[in-house]
Design a protein around this motif. Structure first.
Motif, short mmCIF file in Angstrom:
data_model
loop_
_atom_site.label_atom_id
_atom_site.label_comp_id
_atom_site.label_asym_id
_atom_site.label_seq_id
_atom_site.Cartn_x
_atom_site.Cartn_y
_atom_site.Cartn_z
N ARG A 1 0.88 -1.19 -0.04
CA ARG A 1 0.07 -0.10 -0.07
C ARG A 1 0.83 1.10 0.22
O ARG A 1 0.65 2.25 -0.61
N LYS A 2 1.95 1.11 0.71
CA LYS A 2 3.12 2.25 0.56
C LYS A 2 3.82 2.74 -0.64
O LYS A 2 4.24 3.89 -1.07
N SER A 3 3.49 1.43 -1.67
CA SER A 3 4.26 1.64 -2.80
C SER A 3 3.46 2.12 -3.85
O SER A 3 4.08 2.39 -5.13
N LEU A 4 2.34 2.02 -3.84
CA LEU A 4 1.33 2.36 -4.93
C LEU A 4 1.50 3.82 -5.27
O LEU A 4 1.55 4.79 -4.35
N VAL A 5 1.65 3.93 -6.59
CA VAL A 5 1.66 5.69 -6.82
C VAL A 5 0.23 5.91 -7.86
O VAL A 5 0.01 5.17 -8.78
N LEU A 6 -0.57 6.85 -7.17
CA LEU A 6 -1.70 7.47 -7.92
C LEU A 6 -1.23 8.27 -8.98
O LEU A 6 -0.77 9.46 -8.65
N LEU A 7 -1.58 7.83 -10.21
CA LEU A 7 -0.99 8.88 -11.25
C LEU A 7 -2.24 9.55 -11.89
O LEU A 7 -1.92 10.68 -12.22
N LYS A 8 -3.48 9.17 -11.80
CA LYS A 8 -4.51 9.97 -12.29
C LYS A 8 -5.69 9.57 -11.43
O LYS A 8 -6.07 8.28 -11.03
N ASN A 9 -6.56 10.76 -11.25
CA ASN A 9 -7.67 10.59 -10.43
C ASN A 9 -9.02 11.51 -10.76
O ASN A 9 -8.72 12.53 -10.22
N GLY A 10 -9.57 10.93 -11.85
CA GLY A 10 -10.50 12.13 -12.47
C GLY A 10 -11.74 12.06 -11.67
O GLY A 10 -11.89 11.80 -10.38
N LYS A 11 -12.54 13.17 -12.15
CA LYS A 11 -13.77 13.45 -11.62
C LYS A 11 -14.88 12.63 -11.91
O LYS A 11 -15.20 12.37 -13.26
N LEU A 12 -16.15 12.29 -11.09
CA LEU A 12 -17.41 11.64 -11.53
C LEU A 12 -18.20 12.16 -10.77
O LEU A 12 -18.11 12.19 -9.60
N ASP A 13 -19.23 12.82 -11.29
CA ASP A 13 -20.52 13.42 -10.62
C ASP A 13 -20.10 14.40 -9.78
O ASP A 13 -20.46 14.48 -8.61
N GLY A 14 -18.87 15.16 -9.95
CA GLY A 14 -18.46 16.03 -9.24
C GLY A 14 -17.29 15.94 -8.30
O GLY A 14 -17.06 16.76 -7.33
N LYS A 15 -17.13 14.63 -8.06
CA LYS A 15 -16.33 13.99 -7.03
C LYS A 15 -15.26 13.18 -7.54
O LYS A 15 -15.28 12.67 -8.52
N SER A 16 -13.98 13.22 -6.76
CA SER A 16 -13.14 12.14 -7.22
C SER A 16 -13.31 10.81 -7.42
O SER A 16 -14.35 10.25 -6.78
N PHE A 17 -12.85 9.96 -8.41
CA PHE A 17 -13.33 8.84 -8.74
C PHE A 17 -12.84 7.94 -7.76
O PHE A 17 -13.68 6.93 -7.44
N LEU A 18 -11.54 7.91 -7.16
CA LEU A 18 -11.39 7.25 -5.98
C LEU A 18 -11.46 8.00 -4.81
O LEU A 18 -11.23 9.39 -4.69
N PRO A 19 -11.71 7.50 -3.66
CA PRO A 19 -11.71 5.83 -3.47
C PRO A 19 -13.02 5.13 -4.05
O PRO A 19 -14.07 6.08 -4.33
N LEU A 20 -12.84 4.01 -4.21
CA LEU A 20 -14.16 3.24 -4.79
C LEU A 20 -15.14 2.93 -3.72
O LEU A 20 -14.84 2.97 -2.58
N ASP A 21 -16.38 2.89 -4.24
CA ASP A 21 -17.58 2.60 -3.28
C ASP A 21 -17.66 1.11 -3.07
O ASP A 21 -17.81 0.28 -3.82
N LYS A 22 -17.16 0.67 -1.58
CA LYS A 22 -17.44 -0.79 -1.23
C LYS A 22 -18.77 -1.29 -1.24
O LYS A 22 -18.83 -2.59 -1.67
N SER A 23 -19.77 -0.47 -1.27
CA SER A 23 -21.22 -0.90 -1.31
C SER A 23 -21.82 -0.85 -2.68
O SER A 23 -23.30 -1.07 -2.65
N ALA A 24 -21.07 -0.93 -3.53
CA ALA A 24 -21.44 -0.61 -5.30
C ALA A 24 -22.49 -1.97 -5.44
O ALA A 24 -22.01 -3.23 -4.63
N GLY A 25 -23.47 -1.87 -6.17
CA GLY A 25 -24.40 -3.01 -6.49
C GLY A 25 -23.52 -4.12 -7.25
O GLY A 25 -23.71 -5.36 -7.20
N LYS A 26 -22.81 -3.57 -8.42
CA LYS A 26 -22.49 -4.40 -9.28
C LYS A 26 -21.10 -4.07 -9.99
O LYS A 26 -21.11 -2.83 -10.50
#
Length: 618
Positions: free
Chosen positions: A394-419
């Motif tokens: 987890r400390k070695s991961l490099v976030l290179l891009k994090n775009g916007k979706l519905d006005g907020k950052s795409f990451l972090p991902l939703d653990k409760s997504a339906g599918k």
């Protein structure tokens, strides 16, 4: 064996309270030329198994598990390893002087030759952590797992400075900046323990191992980034970029240094007296022993193996002390004996080599504790070790891009997504996740050891109500944005090492590009790139909502899900410049012309607007 032991006691050789130099001089004075030369060869375990009298007949001083024949048997358990090593050690102790063996193995990202051992991220990822305490702990864990299998000696760490990502060993380097690589030599303190006497190699105690700084020197700076190639730089540049990490390793007490297959200004390192004897041994005051790479001296002639006598003479006179010569103990001992008797190699050179080897053996503790400490066996692959590997991921991961979706950052991902959709060749494949030097030198695809794939980690992390659909390839599937809330695409390079990994194109393999095209054009997607170096992204980057460089993370896939689902923020910063196009290469931070896609030290965060975009001052 017992009579030899009592001779040692009477003459002080077994008295560990005496200075190492005293013990070495005493033992050296009792050795014949043949016994000295036997100490200078390192042979393979397979040859020693097929010829049980070899160790006794030639007084072999060291054995190794080569990259392509590492295990006692296929899928050997941790217990099988000390069973094998202790047999060899017992054979060595039956010789006239009962000098114990040093058994060596590649342990470049954990005890990577052993099934079920903890596999850490490769060095390129560890360089992205900038965490010296972390790498020291990784060294400690690796040493414990190696010692548990009866092995006292590792060919690690690589302190090469990778200046061209085409190089097939780039992932073995901590990065492109010599200052970063110097700092990451802290792993040596974890492997060997803290240096006890300034200016001398470290004394190694129970639970620690002899370490190796490799590959001396300049292998990361060859023309075109080719493995076993030629580094054409001036000595000033060689010293400033490539020698400095070795100087730091020596200051931390490194016991052995391995020579590079490569050349400097047209001269093979394995025959380079100036760099090995004058620079390494005299200027840098290295007091341990210098070991060749696997069959490295055979490559001193063109074609290789065409004049074994010359190769031995050139290598030993250049300053190599121990020769990794896996297939010809008889030829090595016979040829080197003749070279000494004819005066082409001096007795003084032999004595210097053996003095260095015996010094390392005394410091390693193999005279006092030649056999496996089997009480350590349960530590191999232990949960605490895997937890450390998960932290390293987890400390070695490099976030290179994090775009916007519905006005907020795409990451972090939703653990409760339906599918959600998980796709790609590296999503459910431990071998691809670990890369080269995993069980074998080249590594291989498939679930080749014990660990957690990215897909398994995703399934453990998301809500029990979340439907996770996995497919390696999405060809033929109808992908609708409305059907999946998001997609996670995990693709990258397939396992490789050394020359087989040299790559002048540096593109994501076609299968991975196709999955990115198919998925990210239809569904909002996170791409996780598994690779040993930066790869060409320019055309596909706009398709991605988010991009994570995960490097070669090893066995603990939950380190990835810890971060992408938001339990931890991203911390990693690039240890290598990410280029726009291969035409820019080589390109490194500090160059006069520097126009990267992502600069050295770049790394985004999820929970703030801060990002390490500006490289530190030199």
């Amino acid at each position: 064996m017992a009579s030899c032991y009592f001779v040692y006691v009477e003459n002080g050789i077994m008295d560990a309270s005496l200075p190492v130099e005293t013990r070495v001089s005493d033992l050296l004075s009792r050795m014949t030329l043949r016994e000295k030369i036997g100490q200078m060869i390192q042979f393979t375990n397979t040859k020693a198994t097929s010829n049980p009298s070899l160790i006794a007949d030639y007084g072999i001083g060291s054995l190794l598990s080569g990259g392509n024949n590492p295990a006692p048997k296929p899928f050997a358990s941790p217990k099988d390893w000390p069973d094998m090593v202790d047999v060899f050690q017992n054979q060595a102790l039956q010789t006239r002087l009962a000098i114990p063996l040093l058994y060596g193995i590649d342990a470049v990202h954990g005890h990577n030759s052993v099934f079920g051992a903890t596999i850490f991220p490769h060095n390129i990822g560890l360089g992205c952590t900038r965490d010296l305490y972390l790498v020291r702990r990784i060294g400690e864990v690796t040493a414990l797992e190696v010692q548990a299998t009866g092995i006292p000696y590792v060919f690690s760490p690589a302190v090469s400075v990778c200046r061209h990502p085409s190089w097939g060993r780039c992932y073995e380097s901590f990065g492109e900046d010599p200052e970063l690589v110097k700092s990451m030599t802290e792993i040596i303190s974890g492997l060997q323990g803290v240096q006890s006497k300034p200016g001398y190699p470290s004394t190694v105690f129970l639970g620690k191992v002899i370490a190796t700084a490799k590959h001396f020197v300049g292998d990361g700076g060859t023309e075109g980034g080719m493995d076993k190639g030629d580094t054409l730089s001036s000595f000033q540049i060689l010293n400033r970029i490539h020698i400095q990490p070795f100087k730091e390793a020596i200051s931390k007490g490194i016991n052995t240094v391995m020579v590079s297959y490569s050349s400097w200004q047209g001269k093979k390192l394995h025959a380079n007296h100036f760099l090995l004897s004058k620079v390494l041994k005299k200027q840098l005051n290295f007091k341990g022993f210098v070991i060749s790479d696997f069959r490295g001296i055979d490559m001193l002639t063109d074609p290789p193996d065409s004049d074994f006598t010359y190769s031995i003479m050139a290598a030993i006179n250049a300053g190599i002390d121990m020769v990794m010569q896996p297939w010809s103990a008889e030829g090595f001992v016979g040829n080197l004996t003749e070279l000494v008797l004819s005066g082409q190699v001096s007795v003084g050179r032999i004595n210097d080599a053996v003095r260095r080897i015996l010094g390392v053996k005394f410091r390693s503790g193999v005279f006092e504790h030649p056999f496996t400490a089997r009480s350590l066996l349960d530590v191999v692959g232990a949960k605490a070790h895997r937890d450390l590997a998960r932290e390293a991921v987890r400390k070695s991961l490099v976030l290179l891009k994090n775009g916007k979706l519905d006005g907020k950052s795409f990451l972090p991902l939703d653990k409760s997504a339906g599918k959600i959709l998980v796709a790609g060749s590296h999503a459910d494949d431990l071998g691809n996740q670990c890369g080269g030097w995993t069980l074998t030198r080249q590594g291989s695809s498939g679930n080749i050891t014990i660990g957690t794939t990215v897909l398994s980690a995703i399934r453990k992390t998301v809500s029990a109500a979340t439907e996770v659909v996995y497919t390696r390839s999405v060809r033929g599937l109808q992908l609708l944005k409305e059907e999946f809330e998001y997609a996670i695409v995990v693709v990258g390079e397939f396992p490789y090492s050394q020359t087989e990994g040299d790559n002048r194109n540096l593109t994501i393999p076609e299968e991975g590009l196709q999955v990115i095209d198919d998925v990210c054009r239809s569904i909002n997607c996170l791409v996780i790139l598994i690779s040993g170096r930066p790869l060409v992204l320019t055309r596909h980057l706009p398709l991605m909502d988010a991009l994570v460089a995960a490097w070669l993370p090893g066995t603990e896939g939950e380190g990835i899900t810890d971060v992408i689902f938001g339990d931890y923020d991203f911390e990693g910063r690039l240890s290598r410049t990410w280029f726009n196009s291969i035409e820019q290469l080589p390109m490194n931070y500090g160059d006069a012309v520097y126009d990267p896609l992502f600069p050295y030290d770049f790394g985004l965060r999820m929970y703030s607007d801060s990002s390490a975009k500006v490289p530190p001052s030199k």
